[in-house]
Enzyme design. Structure first.
Site, PDB file in Angstrom:
ATOM      1  N   LYS A 177      -1.247   0.133   2.590  1.00  0.00           N
ATOM      2  CA  LYS A 177      -0.601   0.721   3.758  1.00  0.00           C
ATOM      3  C   LYS A 177      -1.127   0.057   5.021  1.00  0.00           C
ATOM      4  O   LYS A 177      -2.337  -0.215   5.145  1.00  0.00           O
ATOM      5  CB  LYS A 177      -0.885   2.230   3.799  1.00  0.00           C
ATOM      6  CG  LYS A 177      -0.354   2.980   2.580  1.00  0.00           C
ATOM      7  CD  LYS A 177       1.147   2.948   2.510  1.00  0.00           C
ATOM      8  CE  LYS A 177       1.676   3.844   1.398  1.00  0.00           C
ATOM      9  NZ  LYS A 177       3.146   3.820   1.336  1.00  0.00           N
ATOM     10  N   HIS A 308      12.011   2.034  -4.794  1.00  0.00           N
ATOM     11  CA  HIS A 308      10.844   2.841  -4.408  1.00  0.00           C
ATOM     12  C   HIS A 308      10.498   3.884  -5.472  1.00  0.00           C
ATOM     13  O   HIS A 308      11.377   4.604  -5.942  1.00  0.00           O
ATOM     14  CB  HIS A 308      11.188   3.542  -3.082  1.00  0.00           C
ATOM     15  CG  HIS A 308      10.265   4.651  -2.707  1.00  0.00           C
ATOM     16  ND1 HIS A 308      10.608   5.985  -2.798  1.00  0.00           N
ATOM     17  CD2 HIS A 308       9.002   4.629  -2.227  1.00  0.00           C
ATOM     18  CE1 HIS A 308       9.601   6.729  -2.385  1.00  0.00           C
ATOM     19  NE2 HIS A 308       8.612   5.946  -2.032  1.00  0.00           N
TER      20      HIS A 308
HETATM   21 MG   LIG Z   1       7.045   2.690   1.273  1.00  0.00          MG
END
Ligand SMILES: [Mg+2]
Length: 378
Positions: A177, A308
């Site tokens: 992230k 995803h």
């Molecule tokens: Mg994502």
């Protein structure tokens, strides 16, 4: 020839709350928009037919909305009784028309998802095939990357430790992230990870919509030097023009699409070529029926396909896809033994199962433990 018509005799829906081993934070949490994620909601469907077939499906939701998906699925379930499970497209339309006053995306189609998946599961089982063989399989293994170790609550040392662990277990890439206000903090983490795992391992980064276009451009120019597989959701999910601009300006491929909640919401992205890597999510857009349109559009545009989440459902569809594709490896469901079956990793790939249908069945002990509500319609 045998007549293969059949009849749906029973539909069961369940609401499960799946806890995570530890709460996780992406840039949305760091920027104060959400609290750390602690669990995932699941609405599951089991469909039984007169001829003795049984199909399983699910839709998921992170944070609020899981009970809304379940409530809608519960309302829709009686509409399936007595219907021919082979007529999946007609049943998809029937369910959508039943709730059209709440729209044709989002929860409206997500209420359909568990049934659509369960019906494809039955169709493949009736044909004595896996889902990917039924629709047309091209690959018997698909590259996979891990996401669960790359969240922002962990120090870069912890991220690297987890990365080594999952690479050793057979995963082929690591996503971390990014998306912090001070993007140089992200650049530092990426640099440290690249140094630790070497130049040959695939690295992806995900900003979870937390930059504006100019910040993403600046950050992206720094990130370009690390040979990343993609930069994900650099800007707001619905900003296809911003994504398109970044895709044209940066060397790193731009990935997005996970937050789109119908095939139609994805259309401007294809028309504008706003992404290089398509991440539309089968459960979020209404199941395999609409996802077949996604596969076609990705193919027309020669995109990379990296749906995803939901690795169990996305493995067969990425196996059908002709261009490059990735599966997103999450351990969350396996950690609680949600399914009786486990994913098989081999040297960077996830191996496509030859089990019938989607090749999944719910572990009843786990289901009983996580059950919040259920409803059976005969
Ligand atoms: Mg994502």
């Amino acid at each position: 020839m045998t007549n293969q018509t059949d009849k749906i005799t029973q539909v069961e829906v369940k609401l499960l709350k799946v806890p995570l081993a530890k709460p996780v934070s992406d840039a949305k949490v760091i920027m104060g928009k959400q609290t750390p994620l602690t669990h995932v909601w699941l609405t599951t469907a089991t469909i039984k037919t007169e001829a003795g077939y049984e199909g399983y499906g699910y839709v998921y939701c992170k944070r609020n909305g899981g009970t809304a998906q379940y409530a809608l699925a519960k309302e829709m379930a009686p509409l399936l009784i007595g219907e021919d499970p082979n007529d999946i497209s007609r049943l998809w339309d029937k369910l959508l028309w039943s709730c059209i006053s709440i729209g044709n995306s989002g929860v409206a189609v997500q209420g359909i998802t568990p049934f659509d998946i369960a019906l494809w599961d039955i169709k493949a089982k009736r044909a004595n095939l896996s889902v990917s063989k039924l629709v047309g399989q091209r690959k018997d293994r698909v590259p996979c990357y891990n996401t669960t170790g790359g969240f922002l609550q962990d120090s870069i040392e912890e991220v690297i430790e987890h990365a080594h662990k999952v690479l050793e277990a057979g995963v082929g890439g690591i996503k971390i992230k990014v998306g912090q206000k001070d993007f140089m903090q992200d650049v530092k983490r990426v640099k440290a990870l690249r140094k630790a795992i070497g130049d040959d391992v695939a690295i992806m980064v995900d900003a979870n919509q937390q930059w504006d276009v100019s910040t993403a451009l600046k950050a992206g120019r720094y990130l370009d030097e690390f040979n990343l597989v993609w930069l994900e959701e650099p800007v707001k999910a619905h900003d296809y023009k911003g994504h398109g601009r970044l895709s044209r300006s940066l060397e790193t491929p731009i990935a997005t699409g996970e937050m789109l909640t119908s095939f139609r919401e994805g259309l401007p992205y294809f028309e504008e070529r706003a992404f290089d890597v398509c991440q539309l999510d089968m459960p979020r857009i209404g199941g395999l029926t609409p996802f077949l349109n996604v596969l076609e559009r990705c193919d027309e545009n020669d995109l990379v396909l990296a749906p995803h989440y939901s690795m169990e459902l996305h493995l067969p569809v990425t196996a059908m896809y002709g261009n490059d594709a990735w599966v997103e490896h999450f351990e969350w469901f396996e950690q609680v033994d949600l399914f009786n079956e486990k994913s098989v990793l081999d040297n960077g790939f996830m191996v496509v199962s030859d089990r019938l249908g989607f090749g999944l069945s719910f572990n009843e002990t786990t289901v009983t433990k996580l059950l919040e509500d259920s409803s059976v319609i005969n």
